[in-house]
Design an enzyme around this catalytic site. Structure first.
Site, PDB file in Angstrom:
ATOM      1  CB  THR A 102       5.406  -1.604   3.040  1.00  0.00           C
ATOM      2  OG1 THR A 102       5.600  -0.666   1.987  1.00  0.00           O
ATOM      3  CG2 THR A 102       4.826  -0.858   4.237  1.00  0.00           C
ATOM      4  CG  ASP A 103       9.311   0.748   0.112  1.00  0.00           C
ATOM      5  OD1 ASP A 103       8.063   0.763   0.194  1.00  0.00           O
ATOM      6  OD2 ASP A 103       9.916   0.871  -0.979  1.00  0.00           O
ATOM      7  CD  GLU A 104       3.682   2.748   0.408  1.00  0.00           C
ATOM      8  OE1 GLU A 104       2.932   3.644   0.827  1.00  0.00           O
ATOM      9  OE2 GLU A 104       3.360   1.953  -0.490  1.00  0.00           O
ATOM     10  CB  ALA A 127      -1.354  -6.277   5.224  1.00  0.00           C
ATOM     11  CE1 TYR A 147       0.015  -1.115   3.588  1.00  0.00           C
ATOM     12  CE2 TYR A 147       1.335   0.362   2.229  1.00  0.00           C
ATOM     13  CZ  TYR A 147       1.102  -0.890   2.750  1.00  0.00           C
ATOM     14  OH  TYR A 147       1.953  -1.926   2.458  1.00  0.00           O
ATOM     15  CE  LYS A 170       2.469  -4.013   6.630  1.00  0.00           C
ATOM     16  NZ  LYS A 170       2.051  -5.423   6.902  1.00  0.00           N
TER      17      LYS A 170
END
Length: 358
Positions: A132-134, A81, A158, A162
């Site tokens: 990811t937690d984002e 990624a 980003y 994801k």
């Protein structure tokens, strides 16, 4: 054997090294070797017959399908990624291509391969997608931490890329029955971290006598996860996770960015002191990046409750290990600092308005 994508990157190379240190099961490592992919991370495996490196693109579905037919892995661990928020702001196209289109290509190839299997091999196959937690967006100071049921609200290109890949993985399980697993992790740190991210950037700049850039007021909060703990979590989910499920992986270590930078300065003051004064004198505040999320926090109780995983490292122990690794591996840092990387640093930090901070 297993197939790992992105296995020459930061988390990927740590995962491959940890896997082969604890198992004799072969890893086929697929990586395109873009700016953050570095085979030097894996030089200790040069003579290891259980590590098969293949340079290739996850977006090339035909190539991936050929790999699956040739090596017939029992599982795919999809880590490849683009992962830097700042780069996604300056150039989102690469994130759409790799994170969305690449995941789609991997899923299509995996679905065709899995459909060709039978018996136990079909039953035991897994596709693990690392995220990811984002994807969850941002939290207020007193908001509860992200759980696996938190609605998605990505705030950067980003994070959006994801989030899209997560939804694709979910859909392939629910539509086609592909036995997928998804992990959403908090901020990783540790050895082999490319020095554009906060912790390695601060270490490298501090030792070079350069400014230590902190966005905005430095009060953005992140949950920090030592990379070896993350690798152990992925192994645990791959072995025992329930197909179709998502598992949040966090370190239970919330810190502001300024606290992290100050902690790094204090450790360096002790381990490699300056001729005079503290490394804290090099801290500078720079203009905040657009859309900067204020706080991330992971609730990792599900993976502990269902699978028995929890992190071994505290932030204090993990950050000490990290600083010592960078002090002992300055040759690695010099090797990855290419001209393109230095140009990127100048674009993203040096050209921003700055003010000194002690």
């Amino acid at each position: 054997m297993i197939l790992v994508t992105g296995g020459a990157g930061f988390i990927g190379s740590n995962f491959v090294l940890d896997w082969l240190a604890t198992s004799d099961e072969t890893v086929v490592n697929l990586d395109l070797l873009t700016y953050a992919g570095n085979l030097a991370n894996l030089c200790s495996l040069q003579e290891d017959p259980h590590h098969i490196f293949v340079r290739g693109d996850v977006c090339d579905q035909t190539f991936v399908s050929e790999l699956l037919e040739r090596y017939k892995p029992r599982a795919i661990v999809h880590m490849a990624a683009e992962s830097h928020v700042d780069r996604s702001i300056h150039g989102p196209g690469a994130f759409i291509r790799t994170n969305i289109n690449g995941t789609f290509s991997m899923l299509e190839a995996a679905r065709a391969y899995w459909s060709s299997l039978s018996g136990n091999r079909r039953e035991e196959f897994r596709f693990l997608h690392m995220s990811t937690d984002e994807v969850y967006g941002t939290l207020g100071k007193d908001d509860p931490a992200f759980t696996e049921d938190t609605p998605y609200q990505p705030n950067s290109p980003y994070a959006a890329s994801k989030a899209a890949s997560d939804h694709l993985v979910r859909s392939y399980h629910h539509t086609y029955g592909l036995p997928t697993l998804t992990t959403n992790c908090s901020n990783n740190y540790g050895p082999y971290h490319f020095p554009e991210k906060l912790i390695p950037l601060v270490i490298v700049n501090a030792l070079a006598g350069k400014s230590l850039p902190v966005y905005g007021d430095g009060q953005q909060v992140r949950d920090w996860l030592f990379v070896s703990d993350h690798c152990a979590a992925i192994r645990t989910v791959l072995a025992n996770g329930r197909p179709g499920e998502t598992y949040n992986v966090g370190g239970w270590n919330e810190r502001t960015n300024l606290e992290v930078v100050q902690t790094l300065c204090d450790i360096l003051d002790r381990l490699k002191p300056r001729a005079r004064g503290s490394y804290r004198e090099q801290i500078t505040f720079v203009t905040d990046r657009p859309g900067h999320d204020r706080r991330y926090a992971i609730d990792a109780r599900k993976i502990e409750r269902e699978l028995g995983w929890k992190p071994d490292e505290t932030f204090d122990s993990g950050i000490e290990r990290t600083v010592r690794w960078y002090l002992e591996n300055e040759h690695w840092v010099k090797q990855v600092q290419s001209g393109a990387y230095l140009t990127w640093l100048d674009k993203n930090y040096t050209q921003r308005a700055t003010e000194n901070c002690t």
